[in-house]
Structure formats: C-alpha cells, structure tokens
Write an enzyme that holds these catalytic residues in place. Structure first.
Site, PDB file in Angstrom:
ATOM      1  N   HIS A   1      39.113  27.952  37.147  1.00 13.46           N
ATOM      2  CA  HIS A   1      37.950  28.675  36.525  1.00 13.46           C
ATOM      3  C   HIS A   1      38.390  29.434  35.137  1.00 13.46           C
ATOM      4  O   HIS A   1      39.451  29.764  34.926  1.00 13.46           O
ATOM      5  CB  HIS A   1      37.523  30.044  37.382  1.00 13.46           C
ATOM      6  CG  HIS A   1      38.682  30.856  37.862  1.00 13.46           C
ATOM      7  ND1 HIS A   1      39.626  30.421  38.972  1.00 13.46           N
ATOM      8  CD2 HIS A   1      39.166  32.014  37.527  1.00 13.46           C
ATOM      9  CE1 HIS A   1      40.479  31.410  39.014  1.00 13.46           C
ATOM     10  NE2 HIS A   1      40.353  32.404  38.275  1.00 13.46           N
TER      11      HIS A   1
ATOM     12  N   ILE B   1      32.691  38.944  40.310  1.00  9.98           N
ATOM     13  CA  ILE B   1      32.128  40.079  41.011  1.00  9.98           C
ATOM     14  C   ILE B   1      32.750  41.531  40.716  1.00  9.98           C
ATOM     15  O   ILE B   1      32.110  42.652  41.176  1.00  9.98           O
ATOM     16  CB  ILE B   1      32.530  39.756  42.611  1.00  9.98           C
ATOM     17  CG1 ILE B   1      31.658  40.398  43.652  1.00  9.98           C
ATOM     18  CG2 ILE B   1      33.903  39.841  42.710  1.00  9.98           C
ATOM     19  CD1 ILE B   1      31.835  39.988  45.212  1.00  9.98           C
TER      20      ILE B   1
HETATM   21  P1  5GP Z   1      41.855  34.955  38.643  1.00 14.27           P
HETATM   22  O1  5GP Z   1      42.762  36.181  38.911  1.00 14.27           O
HETATM   23  O2  5GP Z   1      42.362  34.072  39.643  1.00 14.27           O
HETATM   24  O3  5GP Z   1      42.082  34.523  37.194  1.00 14.27           O
HETATM   25  O4  5GP Z   1      40.658  35.461  38.637  1.00 14.27           O
HETATM   26  C1  5GP Z   1      39.622  35.683  39.730  1.00 14.27           C
HETATM   27  C2  5GP Z   1      38.390  36.174  39.595  1.00 14.27           C
HETATM   28  O5  5GP Z   1      37.548  35.980  40.625  1.00 14.27           O
HETATM   29  C3  5GP Z   1      38.548  37.719  39.532  1.00 14.27           C
HETATM   30  O6  5GP Z   1      38.108  38.020  38.342  1.00 14.27           O
HETATM   31  C4  5GP Z   1      37.749  38.261  40.662  1.00 14.27           C
HETATM   32  O7  5GP Z   1      37.049  39.529  40.344  1.00 14.27           O
HETATM   33  C5  5GP Z   1      36.628  36.937  40.804  1.00 14.27           C
HETATM   34  N1  5GP Z   1      36.194  37.011  42.161  1.00 14.27           N
HETATM   35  C6  5GP Z   1      36.972  36.904  43.357  1.00 14.27           C
HETATM   36  N2  5GP Z   1      36.114  36.875  44.284  1.00 14.27           N
HETATM   37  C7  5GP Z   1      34.851  36.680  44.027  1.00 14.27           C
HETATM   38  C8  5GP Z   1      33.695  36.321  44.715  1.00 14.27           C
HETATM   39  O8  5GP Z   1      33.526  36.567  45.904  1.00 14.27           O
HETATM   40  N3  5GP Z   1      32.580  36.226  43.741  1.00 14.27           N
HETATM   41  C9  5GP Z   1      32.796  36.245  42.401  1.00 14.27           C
HETATM   42  N4  5GP Z   1      31.469  36.310  41.611  1.00 14.27           N
HETATM   43  N5  5GP Z   1      33.751  36.434  41.799  1.00 14.27           N
HETATM   44  C10 5GP Z   1      34.772  36.709  42.597  1.00 14.27           C
END
Ligand code: 5GP
Length: 123
Positions: free
Chosen positions: A106, A36
């Site tokens: 992820h 997103i």
């Molecule tokens: P992390 O920091 O956990 O590795 O990455 C989480 C990722 O999830 C971030 O890049 C953030 O932009 C993405 N993200 C968070 N909320 C959402 C959402 O509701 N939809 C999508 N498509 N991505 C999300």
C-alpha cells in the site's frame, strides 16, 4: 524478505468485500480508500488488487499493466484527495525495518497540512 502472501490480511479482506472501505478510486488493477486512522487531513491508501506483499515484490512480479495502472492510480488519488496543488508525501512501508503493519503493498498518500521533515538524520 519473504514474499509469501498471507491472504487473511486486512486489505485482502477489503478487496474481497468482507470489510467495508471508503473508496476514493477503483481501477482495473488498483483500489484506493481512506485510511481508517488518518495521520493528516488527507490520508488515502492505494493498493494493487493483486497479491503483492510490498513494493519490491510488486515491481519484480507484477505485469506492466498492473504497474502502469497502480502508478496512474496513485497520481489520480493525489488529484482526487486535493493535495496535488500544495504538495503531498507518498510512503510505502515494507517489512520489519519499514514497520509495515499490513502485509499487502500500500502507498500512503498524505497531505492537507505541512507534514514536517521525513526522518531524523542519522547521527
Ligand atoms: P502500514 O503501517 O502497514 O504502512 O500502514 C497500515 C495502515 O492501514 C495504517 O495507516 C492503518 O491505519 C490502516 N488500516 C489498518 N486497518 C485498516 C482498515 O481496516 N481499514 C482502513 N481503511 N485502513 C486500515
């Protein structure tokens, strides 16, 4: 690290269809969708459908079928996102030191521009 799965996390809600997503690929055990808040021209997240918190949890607890499906999904997303030819970076943040925001495994697939060095050297 605690591998207790918290089922109100945002990716669990996406998997249940409670929140929309821009799907890039769906397979039996995996889902890929655009981030997103993209940090590169191509920024796709690939997640297993099962309740796994992070990579080491997934590697220890997932079935061979889930692991094969997820691995192949990541590779297919590299092709679908158009980054396989020029290169890309895969990132799987985990836990506190990995600064993981969403506690559902992820893999970030990033590309479409020169991404720079991965990290600063430890001094
Ligand atoms: P992390 O920091 O956990 O590795 O990455 C989480 C990722 O999830 C971030 O890049 C953030 O932009 C993405 N993200 C968070 N909320 C959402 C959402 O509701 N939809 C999508 N498509 N991505 C999300």
């Amino acid at each position: 690290m605690d591998h207790t799965y918290e089922d109100q996390n945002i990716f669990a809600k996406i998997l249940r269809g409670e929140i929309p997503n821009a799907t890039v690929l769906e397979t039996e055990h995996s889902l890929a969708f655009n981030d997103i808040s993209p940090q590169a021209p191509a920024h796709v997240l690939v997640i297993p459908k099962g309740p796994y918190v992070c990579f080491d949890h997934f590697a220890a607890a997932a079935s061979d079928a889930e692991i094969a499906d997820f691995t192949r999904a990541v590779g297919e997303v590299c092709r679908l996102a158009g980054v396989a030819a020029d290169g890309y970076r895969l990132i799987a943040n985990a836990g506190r030191d990995g600064v993981q925001d969403v506690p559902h495994l992820h893999v970030h697939v990033l590309g479409g521009r020169r991404l720079g060095r991965m990290l600063s050297p430890v001094s």
